[in-house]
Design a protein around this motif. Structure first.
Motif, PDB file in Angstrom:
ATOM      1  N   TRP A  98       0.799  -1.234   0.139  1.00 22.21           N
ATOM      2  CA  TRP A  98       0.284   0.047  -0.043  1.00 22.21           C
ATOM      3  C   TRP A  98       0.771   1.748   0.155  1.00 22.21           C
ATOM      4  O   TRP A  98       0.087   2.226  -0.101  1.00 22.21           O
ATOM      5  N   SER A  99       2.064   1.458   0.387  1.00 21.91           N
ATOM      6  CA  SER A  99       3.329   2.198   0.252  1.00 21.91           C
ATOM      7  C   SER A  99       2.927   3.336  -1.102  1.00 21.91           C
ATOM      8  O   SER A  99       3.349   4.381  -0.593  1.00 21.91           O
ATOM      9  N   GLY A 100       2.614   2.762  -1.895  1.00 22.76           N
ATOM     10  CA  GLY A 100       3.111   3.824  -3.103  1.00 22.76           C
ATOM     11  C   GLY A 100       1.284   4.115  -3.574  1.00 22.76           C
ATOM     12  O   GLY A 100       1.088   4.549  -5.045  1.00 22.76           O
ATOM     13  N   ARG A 101       0.478   3.291  -2.589  1.00 21.72           N
ATOM     14  CA  ARG A 101      -1.045   3.630  -3.353  1.00 21.72           C
ATOM     15  C   ARG A 101      -1.814   4.753  -3.727  1.00 21.72           C
ATOM     16  O   ARG A 101      -0.998   5.733  -2.413  1.00 21.72           O
ATOM     17  N   ARG A 102      -2.736   5.322  -4.065  1.00 21.65           N
ATOM     18  CA  ARG A 102      -3.356   6.740  -3.885  1.00 21.65           C
ATOM     19  C   ARG A 102      -2.862   7.501  -2.087  1.00 21.65           C
ATOM     20  O   ARG A 102      -3.752   6.322  -1.638  1.00 21.65           O
ATOM     21  N   LEU A 103      -3.292   8.292  -1.925  1.00 24.57           N
ATOM     22  CA  LEU A 103      -3.519   8.341  -0.559  1.00 24.57           C
ATOM     23  C   LEU A 103      -5.189   8.999  -0.480  1.00 24.57           C
ATOM     24  O   LEU A 103      -5.699   7.435   0.980  1.00 24.57           O
ATOM     25  N   ALA A 122       4.016  13.123  -1.934  1.00 29.24           N
ATOM     26  CA  ALA A 122       3.257  12.910  -3.040  1.00 29.24           C
ATOM     27  C   ALA A 122       3.121  13.714  -3.595  1.00 29.24           C
ATOM     28  O   ALA A 122       2.918  15.655  -2.970  1.00 29.24           O
ATOM     29  N   PRO A 123       2.100  14.327  -5.145  1.00 28.54           N
ATOM     30  CA  PRO A 123       2.482  14.671  -5.354  1.00 28.54           C
ATOM     31  C   PRO A 123       0.960  16.185  -5.622  1.00 28.54           C
ATOM     32  O   PRO A 123      -0.168  15.904  -4.374  1.00 28.54           O
ATOM     33  N   ALA A 124       1.202  17.730  -5.247  1.00 28.22           N
ATOM     34  CA  ALA A 124       0.612  18.298  -4.739  1.00 28.22           C
ATOM     35  C   ALA A 124      -1.176  17.635  -4.885  1.00 28.22           C
ATOM     36  O   ALA A 124      -2.210  17.991  -4.633  1.00 28.22           O
ATOM     37  N   GLU A 125      -1.344  18.087  -6.235  1.00 24.00           N
ATOM     38  CA  GLU A 125      -2.388  17.120  -6.669  1.00 24.00           C
ATOM     39  C   GLU A 125      -3.312  16.572  -6.190  1.00 24.00           C
ATOM     40  O   GLU A 125      -4.640  16.165  -6.084  1.00 24.00           O
ATOM     41  N   GLU A 126      -2.555  15.363  -5.858  1.00 28.40           N
ATOM     42  CA  GLU A 126      -2.130  13.905  -4.348  1.00 28.40           C
ATOM     43  C   GLU A 126      -3.550  14.691  -3.710  1.00 28.40           C
ATOM     44  O   GLU A 126      -4.736  13.606  -3.356  1.00 28.40           O
ATOM     45  N   ARG A 127      -2.383  15.386  -2.860  1.00 26.45           N
ATOM     46  CA  ARG A 127      -2.621  15.750  -1.815  1.00 26.45           C
ATOM     47  C   ARG A 127      -4.114  16.957  -1.872  1.00 26.45           C
ATOM     48  O   ARG A 127      -5.235  16.832  -0.554  1.00 26.45           O
ATOM     49  N   VAL A 146      -1.841  15.789  11.668  1.00 27.97           N
ATOM     50  CA  VAL A 146      -1.101  16.802  12.763  1.00 27.97           C
ATOM     51  C   VAL A 146       0.355  16.770  12.790  1.00 27.97           C
ATOM     52  O   VAL A 146       0.639  15.482  12.934  1.00 27.97           O
ATOM     53  N   GLY A 147       0.443  18.051  12.712  1.00 24.59           N
ATOM     54  CA  GLY A 147       2.489  18.442  12.489  1.00 24.59           C
ATOM     55  C   GLY A 147       2.975  17.845  11.411  1.00 24.59           C
ATOM     56  O   GLY A 147       4.418  18.386  11.401  1.00 24.59           O
ATOM     57  N   LEU A 148       2.096  17.582  10.521  1.00 23.13           N
ATOM     58  CA  LEU A 148       2.530  17.756   8.366  1.00 23.13           C
ATOM     59  C   LEU A 148       2.421  18.794   7.829  1.00 23.13           C
ATOM     60  O   LEU A 148       1.075  19.308   7.629  1.00 23.13           O
ATOM     61  N   ALA A 149       3.284  19.874   7.313  1.00 25.39           N
ATOM     62  CA  ALA A 149       3.003  20.930   6.478  1.00 25.39           C
ATOM     63  C   ALA A 149       2.622  20.664   5.199  1.00 25.39           C
ATOM     64  O   ALA A 149       3.046  19.073   4.606  1.00 25.39           O
ATOM     65  N   VAL A 150       2.422  21.306   3.955  1.00 27.14           N
ATOM     66  CA  VAL A 150       2.040  21.320   2.395  1.00 27.14           C
ATOM     67  C   VAL A 150       3.493  22.935   2.222  1.00 27.14           C
ATOM     68  O   VAL A 150       3.855  23.408   2.779  1.00 27.14           O
ATOM     69  N   ASP A 151       3.402  22.503   0.765  1.00 31.63           N
ATOM     70  CA  ASP A 151       4.773  22.649   0.005  1.00 31.63           C
ATOM     71  C   ASP A 151       3.680  23.957  -0.477  1.00 31.63           C
ATOM     72  O   ASP A 151       2.383  23.840  -0.588  1.00 31.63           O
ATOM     73  N   GLY A 152       4.332  25.576  -1.320  1.00 29.31           N
ATOM     74  CA  GLY A 152       3.381  25.612  -1.731  1.00 29.31           C
ATOM     75  C   GLY A 152       2.882  26.562  -2.963  1.00 29.31           C
ATOM     76  O   GLY A 152       1.704  26.396  -3.454  1.00 29.31           O
ATOM     77  N   LYS A 153       2.879  24.847  -4.013  1.00 29.28           N
ATOM     78  CA  LYS A 153       2.552  23.854  -4.679  1.00 29.28           C
ATOM     79  C   LYS A 153       1.345  23.866  -4.382  1.00 29.28           C
ATOM     80  O   LYS A 153       0.309  24.109  -4.718  1.00 29.28           O
ATOM     81  N   THR A 154       0.863  22.878  -3.048  1.00 30.27           N
ATOM     82  CA  THR A 154      -0.404  22.373  -2.167  1.00 30.27           C
ATOM     83  C   THR A 154      -1.382  24.146  -2.141  1.00 30.27           C
ATOM     84  O   THR A 154      -2.647  24.299  -2.200  1.00 30.27           O
ATOM     85  N   ALA A 155      -0.205  24.656  -1.390  1.00 27.63           N
ATOM     86  CA  ALA A 155      -1.030  25.881  -1.474  1.00 27.63           C
ATOM     87  C   ALA A 155      -2.003  26.600  -2.224  1.00 27.63           C
ATOM     88  O   ALA A 155      -2.913  27.173  -1.159  1.00 27.63           O
ATOM     89  N   ALA A 156      -1.134  26.483  -3.363  1.00 29.65           N
ATOM     90  CA  ALA A 156      -1.610  26.705  -4.255  1.00 29.65           C
ATOM     91  C   ALA A 156      -2.612  26.978  -4.597  1.00 29.65           C
ATOM     92  O   ALA A 156      -4.258  27.857  -5.279  1.00 29.65           O
ATOM     93  N   LEU A 157      -2.735  25.759  -4.615  1.00 29.41           N
ATOM     94  CA  LEU A 157      -4.137  24.811  -5.299  1.00 29.41           C
ATOM     95  C   LEU A 157      -5.006  25.342  -4.134  1.00 29.41           C
ATOM     96  O   LEU A 157      -6.306  24.845  -5.077  1.00 29.41           O
ATOM     97  N   LEU A 158      -4.788  24.853  -3.274  1.00 31.17           N
ATOM     98  CA  LEU A 158      -6.258  25.303  -2.620  1.00 31.17           C
ATOM     99  C   LEU A 158      -6.210  26.196  -2.856  1.00 31.17           C
ATOM    100  O   LEU A 158      -7.936  26.719  -2.255  1.00 31.17           O
TER     101      LEU A 158
END
Length: 348
Positions: A221-226, A257-262, A278-290
């Motif tokens: 399962w480690s490589g499957r979609r979120l 994972a890719p930003a689109e998948e997050r 909890v405790g995990l952050a997101v990158d700039g691309k994920t924030a921009a998509l959101l």
């Protein structure tokens, strides 16, 4: 008659029908889309035997009778196309989730197989289990159905390995092993076959098997979609130990994972998944998509407002949403977020 597609009756009390092991075996191979002409190759039984068994299954009320030919309908006149957008089309930037490949919820042949499984278990317990282990392993390597399906209930990994070496073994047998075999060694052998390990039905029963090793789950399962990993964490039919491992795997996958998948994961769960991140952050691309979407769901907005790692730009974006302007309690939640803009906090 060869063009007839036998369809099992889901509402029948199949477990209570007086089926022989052979009838139960044929019934388990009926998925509602396979015509009669393909059943000899699928079951290994001659056509005349198939016809006789289907006749009895219809008489038992387990299968719908062959339909009478219907008159040809008149050709359909296509509706004129218009320039208007379909009701199902979503505006760009909507908060609605992206399309996702859904896990197969129920395999087509599972309902009749459930009824036949009782016959196979009885065959194993009454005739095969009393044999010595070495003899069972040798016999399983060359067995034919229904005996081959019965061997899938054997608790000894060596016998299961022999079943997997049988040239007649297929996905229905793999699903039986994934569900009913409770030895980690046998489950490891099952997943050594890539075609079986990738089958949605096999995976569904594996995660519900209390003897699934955590290491095997991680490999599969480690490589499957979120989103697929999240479903395992929420499935009440999955043992708590496996659900806990699934949460760990999901958190690890979220970091890479890719930003689109997050974004897909957050939107499809209306932010419910954020409590597990909890405790995990997101990158700039994920924030921009959101930040590029319109938000209308109070549940999604509320869950993001309670997410300590929500990016400042996302909090500012949510404060501009019409849904937040109409609901003071949502605006107050966002204004109290540690990442809220200073002018928004002063305004609260």
């Amino acid at each position: 008659m060869n063009d007839w597609t036998p369809k099992p009756i889901p509402s029948s009390a199949l477990a209570k029908l007086p089926l022989t092991a052979e009838e139960g075996f044929v019934l388990s191979r009926l998925d509602g889309s396979t015509p009669v002409r393909h059943l000899p190759a699928l079951t290994g039984l001659p056509p005349e035997r198939i016809q006789a068994i289907l006749t009895r299954l219809v008489a038992h009320g387990a299968v719908l009778p062959a339909p009478t030919p219907a008159p040809m309908p008149p050709p359909a006149v296509p509706a004129p196309r218009t320039g208007a957008a379909s009701e199902e089309e979503l505006p760009t930037g909507s908060e609605e989730p992206l399309p996702v490949e859904e896990e197969e919820e129920e395999a087509p042949g599972d309902a009749p197989a459930e009824a036949a499984a009782g016959n196979w278990r009885q065959l194993f317990e009454r005739q095969l289990h009393p044999l010595p282990e070495d003899e069972r392993a040798s016999r399983a390597r060359a067995a034919e159905d229904p005996e081959l399906s019965a061997f899938c209930f054997d608790p000894v990994p060596a016998v299961i390995k022999s079943v997997l070496e049988n040239t007649r073994v297929g996905l229905p047998h793999a699903r039986l092993i994934a569900r009913h075999h409770h030895n980690p060694v046998g489950l490891e052998a099952l997943c050594g076959r890539a075609a079986f390990a990738s089958d949605a039905g096999v995976r569904r029963w594996l995660v519900r098997n209390p003897q699934l090793p955590s290491g095997l789950f991680r490999r599969l399962w480690s490589g499957r979609r979120l989103l697929e990993q999240y479903k395992v964490t929420m499935d009440r039919d999955v043992p708590e130990g496996t659900r806990r491992t699934a949460r760990e795997v999901m958190r690890t996958r979220f970091n890479t994972a890719p930003a689109e998948e997050r974004v897909e994961l957050i939107l499809h769960t209306e932010g419910r998944v954020l409590a597990s991140l909890v405790g995990l952050a997101v990158d700039g691309k994920t924030a921009a998509l959101l930040c590029g979407r319109t938000y209308r769901s109070p549940m999604l907005i509320q869950n993001i407002a309670r997410w300590s790692a929500a990016p400042p730009a996302l909090i500012a974006h949510l404060l501009k949403q019409e849904a937040v302007r109409r609901q003071p309690q949502l605006r107050l939640l966002l204004q109290r977020h540690p990442n809220a803009p200073a002018d928004a906090r002063r305004g609260g």
